[in-house]
Write a protein that holds these residues in place. Structure first.
Motif, short mmCIF file in Angstrom:
data_model
loop_
_atom_site.label_atom_id
_atom_site.label_comp_id
_atom_site.label_asym_id
_atom_site.label_seq_id
_atom_site.Cartn_x
_atom_site.Cartn_y
_atom_site.Cartn_z
N PHE A 190 -3.13 -5.87 -2.50
CA PHE A 190 -3.93 -6.24 -3.65
C PHE A 190 -3.85 -7.75 -3.81
N ARG A 191 -4.76 -8.30 -4.58
CA ARG A 191 -4.68 -9.73 -4.87
C ARG A 191 -5.08 -9.99 -6.31
N GLN A 192 -4.53 -11.10 -6.82
CA GLN A 192 -4.83 -11.47 -8.19
C GLN A 192 -5.02 -12.98 -8.29
N ALA A 193 -6.20 -13.37 -8.72
CA ALA A 193 -6.50 -14.78 -8.94
C ALA A 193 -6.20 -15.12 -10.40
N PRO A 194 -5.96 -16.39 -10.71
CA PRO A 194 -5.66 -16.78 -12.09
C PRO A 194 -6.73 -16.32 -13.07
N GLY A 195 -6.30 -15.66 -14.13
CA GLY A 195 -7.22 -15.22 -15.16
C GLY A 195 -8.04 -14.00 -14.81
N GLU A 241 -12.92 -18.41 -2.25
CA GLU A 241 -12.80 -17.30 -3.20
C GLU A 241 -11.73 -16.29 -2.82
N ASP A 242 -11.13 -16.45 -1.65
CA ASP A 242 -9.99 -15.60 -1.28
C ASP A 242 -8.68 -16.13 -1.87
N THR A 243 -8.72 -17.27 -2.51
CA THR A 243 -7.52 -17.85 -3.11
C THR A 243 -6.98 -16.93 -4.18
N ALA A 244 -5.71 -16.56 -4.05
CA ALA A 244 -5.07 -15.63 -4.98
C ALA A 244 -3.62 -15.43 -4.56
N VAL A 245 -2.88 -14.74 -5.41
CA VAL A 245 -1.58 -14.22 -5.02
C VAL A 245 -1.80 -12.83 -4.44
N TYR A 246 -1.27 -12.61 -3.26
CA TYR A 246 -1.46 -11.34 -2.56
C TYR A 246 -0.17 -10.52 -2.66
N TYR A 247 -0.34 -9.26 -3.04
CA TYR A 247 0.79 -8.36 -3.23
C TYR A 247 0.67 -7.16 -2.30
N CYS A 248 1.78 -6.74 -1.75
CA CYS A 248 1.78 -5.45 -1.07
C CYS A 248 2.45 -4.43 -1.99
N ALA A 249 2.10 -3.18 -1.77
CA ALA A 249 2.57 -2.12 -2.64
C ALA A 249 2.79 -0.85 -1.83
N ALA A 250 3.73 -0.04 -2.29
CA ALA A 250 4.07 1.21 -1.62
C ALA A 250 3.82 2.38 -2.56
N ARG A 251 3.25 3.42 -2.00
CA ARG A 251 2.96 4.62 -2.76
C ARG A 251 3.87 5.73 -2.28
#
Length: 123
Positions: free
Chosen positions: A37-42, A87-97
């Protein structure tokens, strides 16, 4: 339980490539579906890609499908990112299900998260 550590982020120019890695600890990793997942500011946290526990099934967001690829091996999940755009600028997170071997596009379906890695794409 599993611990996730992302790496591979950085500052790149538009058109460059990066490969993000998410190293997982814990024997159960192989039974977990994984996601990026990724999250950009705001902005909200957005789904990017996901992969089943076996690696046989994947899903990728339409906005990046032609450029990003998710994969996994024994202890790590990867996100190959090509032709990066500002527009790909963001914090990228990995996650486990942990609750299913099948991947999901919903962040609420994931139980464990890494600390995130910053990707910045300059124009």
């Amino acid at each position: 339980q599993v611990q996730l550590v992302e790496s591979g982020g950085g500052l790149v120019q538009a058109g460059d490539s990066l490969r993000l890695s998410c190293a997982a600890s814990g024997r159960a990793f192989r039974t977990y579906a994984m996601g990026w997942f990724r999250q950009a500011p705001g902005k909200e946290r957005d789904f990017i890609a996901a992969i089943s526990s076996s690696g046989g099934m994947t899903a990728t967001a339409a906005s990046v499908k032609a450029r990003f690829t998710i994969s996994r091996d024994r202890n790590t999940v990867y996100l190959q990112m090509n032709s990066l755009k500002p527009e790909d600028t963001a914090v990228y997170y990995c996650a486990a299900r942990s609750s299913s071997i099948y991947h999901s596009t919903r962040h609420e379906d994931y139980d464990y998260w890494g600390q995130g890695t910053q990707v910045t794409v300059s124009s």
